[in-house]
Design a protein around this motif. Structure first.
Motif, PDB file in Angstrom:
ATOM      1  N   PRO A  11       0.632  -1.503   0.238  1.00  0.00           N
ATOM      2  CA  PRO A  11       0.419  -0.294  -0.091  1.00  0.00           C
ATOM      3  C   PRO A  11       1.092   1.137  -0.214  1.00  0.00           C
ATOM      4  O   PRO A  11       2.123   1.153   0.566  1.00  0.00           O
ATOM      5  N   ALA A  12       0.749   2.678  -0.798  1.00  0.00           N
ATOM      6  CA  ALA A  12       1.306   3.466  -0.978  1.00  0.00           C
ATOM      7  C   ALA A  12       0.655   4.352   0.915  1.00  0.00           C
ATOM      8  O   ALA A  12      -0.272   3.819   1.282  1.00  0.00           O
ATOM      9  N   GLN A  13       2.252   4.973   1.088  1.00  0.00           N
ATOM     10  CA  GLN A  13       1.805   5.386   2.608  1.00  0.00           C
ATOM     11  C   GLN A  13       1.948   7.155   2.500  1.00  0.00           C
ATOM     12  O   GLN A  13       3.338   7.317   1.319  1.00  0.00           O
ATOM     13  N   ILE A  14       0.804   6.639   2.360  1.00  0.00           N
ATOM     14  CA  ILE A  14       0.541   8.640   2.221  1.00  0.00           C
ATOM     15  C   ILE A  14       0.279   9.469   3.688  1.00  0.00           C
ATOM     16  O   ILE A  14       0.028   9.058   4.780  1.00  0.00           O
ATOM     17  N   LEU A  15       1.262  10.464   3.886  1.00  0.00           N
ATOM     18  CA  LEU A  15       0.889  11.485   5.082  1.00  0.00           C
ATOM     19  C   LEU A  15      -0.008  12.812   4.871  1.00  0.00           C
ATOM     20  O   LEU A  15       0.291  13.750   3.764  1.00  0.00           O
ATOM     21  N   LEU A  16      -0.608  13.108   5.168  1.00  0.00           N
ATOM     22  CA  LEU A  16      -1.898  13.913   5.131  1.00  0.00           C
ATOM     23  C   LEU A  16      -1.885  15.030   6.562  1.00  0.00           C
ATOM     24  O   LEU A  16      -2.182  14.556   7.284  1.00  0.00           O
ATOM     25  N   VAL A  17      -1.612  16.431   6.056  1.00  0.00           N
ATOM     26  CA  VAL A  17      -1.243  16.910   7.256  1.00  0.00           C
ATOM     27  C   VAL A  17      -1.769  17.596   7.257  1.00  0.00           C
ATOM     28  O   VAL A  17      -2.117  18.973   5.881  1.00  0.00           O
ATOM     29  N   GLU A  18      -2.870  18.096   8.025  1.00  0.00           N
ATOM     30  CA  GLU A  18      -4.650  18.816   7.631  1.00  0.00           C
ATOM     31  C   GLU A  18      -4.964  19.200   8.989  1.00  0.00           C
ATOM     32  O   GLU A  18      -4.884  18.299   9.996  1.00  0.00           O
ATOM     33  N   ASP A  19      -5.217  20.696   9.555  1.00  0.00           N
ATOM     34  CA  ASP A  19      -6.352  20.793  10.598  1.00  0.00           C
ATOM     35  C   ASP A  19      -7.330  20.677  10.829  1.00  0.00           C
ATOM     36  O   ASP A  19      -7.881  20.110  11.812  1.00  0.00           O
ATOM     37  N   ASN A  20      -7.927  20.735   9.856  1.00  0.00           N
ATOM     38  CA  ASN A  20      -9.519  20.744   9.719  1.00  0.00           C
ATOM     39  C   ASN A  20     -10.104  19.122   9.702  1.00  0.00           C
ATOM     40  O   ASN A  20      -9.788  18.820   8.336  1.00  0.00           O
TER      41      ASN A  20
END
Length: 152
Positions: A11-20
């Motif tokens: 699986p692709a490793q995705i980092l989501l940087v999101e405060d909402n």
């Protein structure tokens, strides 16, 4: 013809940087609807993002992301600072960064590309359009684009 998904055995490793929290939920929903296997990791501010990327503290065992989705307007360390540090680090600079933000300001677009963002997407206000935008770049980045191997 070979299935394009077969080129990515893990699986692709995705980092989501999101405060909402609403945008986090919509992004997760979009990835869930997509056909591409991925592990979505989320952090809610730039300081946590850098700790995750540098595998510090509670993120010592965090995987190296294949892709970072970065909001610009973040608490503590803002998205521009994260982008600048990430692209300034020889170990991390090859990780593609997509700025995914509500800002339509031209100076944010210009500054993001000056800091070597790989793409700049403005979040649609409509939830269905937001999901479609996420699915479109997921398909592009994980079916069409060839990502660099880890460590390059």
């Amino acid at each position: 013809m070979t299935d394009p998904d077969s080129f990515r055995p893990e699986p692709a490793q995705i980092l989501l940087v999101e405060d909402n929290p609403g945008d986090v939920r919509l992004t997760k929903e979009a990835f869930k609807r997509g056909r591409i296997e991925n592990d979505l990791h989320t952090v809610s501010d730039g300081t946590e993002a850098l700790a995750f990327l540098e595998q510090r503290g509670e993120y010592a065992d965090a995987p190296r992301p294949d892709l970072v989705l970065l909001d610009l307007n973040l608490p503590r360390t803002d998205g521009e600072e994260v982008l600048e540090e990430l692209k300034g680090d020889p170990e991390l600079r090859s990780i593609p960064v997509i700025v995914l933000t509500s800002s339509r300001a031209e100076e944010d677009v210009v500054r993001s590309y000056e800091l070597h963002a790989n793409a700049y997407l403005t979040k649609p206000v409509d939830p269905d359009e937001f999901i479609e935008t996420v699915r479109a770049f997921e398909k592009f980045w994980f079916s069409v684009v060839r990502l660099p191997p880890e460590g390059n």
